[in-house]
Design a protein around this motif. Structure first.
Motif, short mmCIF file in Angstrom:
data_model
loop_
_atom_site.label_atom_id
_atom_site.label_comp_id
_atom_site.label_asym_id
_atom_site.label_seq_id
_atom_site.Cartn_x
_atom_site.Cartn_y
_atom_site.Cartn_z
N LYS A 99 0.83 -1.21 0.00
CA LYS A 99 0.00 0.00 0.00
C LYS A 99 0.86 1.26 0.00
O LYS A 99 0.37 2.36 0.13
CB LYS A 99 -0.94 0.00 1.20
CG LYS A 99 -2.03 -1.04 1.13
CD LYS A 99 -2.93 -0.86 -0.08
CE LYS A 99 -3.83 0.36 0.04
NZ LYS A 99 -4.74 0.49 -1.11
N THR A 100 2.17 1.10 -0.12
CA THR A 100 3.07 2.24 -0.27
C THR A 100 3.74 2.14 -1.63
O THR A 100 4.33 1.11 -1.96
CB THR A 100 4.14 2.28 0.82
OG1 THR A 100 3.51 2.48 2.08
CG2 THR A 100 5.12 3.41 0.59
N TYR B 76 -3.15 5.07 -1.78
CA TYR B 76 -1.82 4.59 -1.42
C TYR B 76 -1.06 5.66 -0.63
O TYR B 76 -1.30 6.85 -0.79
CB TYR B 76 -0.98 4.29 -2.67
CG TYR B 76 -1.45 3.14 -3.52
CD1 TYR B 76 -1.23 1.83 -3.13
CD2 TYR B 76 -2.09 3.38 -4.74
CE1 TYR B 76 -1.64 0.77 -3.93
CE2 TYR B 76 -2.50 2.34 -5.55
CZ TYR B 76 -2.27 1.03 -5.14
OH TYR B 76 -2.68 0.00 -5.94
#
Length: 269
Positions: free
Chosen positions: A31-32, A70
């Motif tokens: 999610k990064t 994100y």
């Protein structure tokens, strides 16, 4: 979409950056999103209060965080090796004022274009260079690995090979060489060169005249243009799902006015 061409000061407030939890290459479950970028290259990317700021980070905020949910982080990477670093998994995408070219598209996939730029010639105010032909027998500065270097090669061919091209690791070094009379001109993207010209307008100017933009019927900036170029976000060849998400998010921010709001922070007109 035609874009305006005059630069605003990079002292404007930068979009907030979500820097926590970088996961390197950013696998499909991450999610990064880690972003490779050659910093500084104002007004597209530069450091402000210890954090990356500029047009590209603001677009990253709008696309990756606001639209896609994100977090993201920027990783400073030399432009000359940035595509190899992407394909080595050092980060997930490239956002670094990167022009979409056929040669680069053999190694990476690009998003839809999100910016139009032009290669231009910057010289000293007291220079006798007023048109392309005046560069015959001179030396020009470019940044390694950029389309400015490619435009210089094209100009060299046009001048029968009578042009010396000096390649620098950063565009700042190229402009320092110009200010120190080590080269006669710098060939580079118009908006980035405008940052240096506007801050040193007593010492620097653009070479004026018609060029590629006029020939193509584009809304031309008020100086000579050597090429017309579209910037894109670069992805590894196997990252189709994220690329589609980003294209959808880019379309949304253009439709809802967010893109124009960000553009007006960093460019005037």
């Amino acid at each position: 979409m035609e874009r305006r061409t005059y630069l605003k000061s990079t002292g404007t407030a930068a979009a907030a950056l979500a820097m926590a939890g970088c996961l390197g290459g950013g696998g499909s479950g991450s999610k990064t999103i880690s972003i490779g970028s050659d910093i500084p290259y104002p007004p597209f990317e530069y450091m402000e209060n210890g954090e990356p700021a500029g047009f590209d980070p603001a677009i990253a905020q709008a696309v990756f965080t606001d639209q896609l949910g994100y977090e993201y982080s920027f990783k400073d990477t030399s432009f000359d090796g940035i595509i190899q670093a992407l394909n080595n998994g050092n980060f997930r995408v490239i956002m670094s004022a990167m022009t979409i070219t056929e040669e680069r598209a053999e190694k990476v996939d690009f998003s839809d274009p999100y910016f139009t730029a032009y290669q231009t010639i910057a010289v000293l105010q007291n220079s006798s260079i007023d048109e392309k032909s005046d560069l015959k027998g001179k030396a020009v500065g470019v940044q390694k690995g950029t389309t400015g270097a490619g435009a210089a090669e094209g100009l060299k061919e046009e001048l029968g090979g009578d042009l010396t091209i000096k390649r620098f690791d950063t565009i700042a070094s190229a402009f320092n060489a110009l200010l120190n009379n080590q080269v006669s001109a710098v060939i580079n993207d118009n908006t980035v060169s405008a940052e240096y010209v506007s801050k040193n307008d007593d010492e620097l100017r653009f070479v004026e005249g018609d060029g590629a933009a006029v020939e193509a019927g584009r809304e031309a900036p008020p100086y000579l243009t050597l090429t017309i170029e579209d910037y894109g976000i670069a992805f590894r060849k196997d990252d189709d799902e994220l690329r589609k998400e980003v294209n959808d998010a880019l379309a949304t921010i253009k439709e809802n006015g967010t893109y124009d709001d960000i553009y007006s922070e960093y460019f005037a007109g």
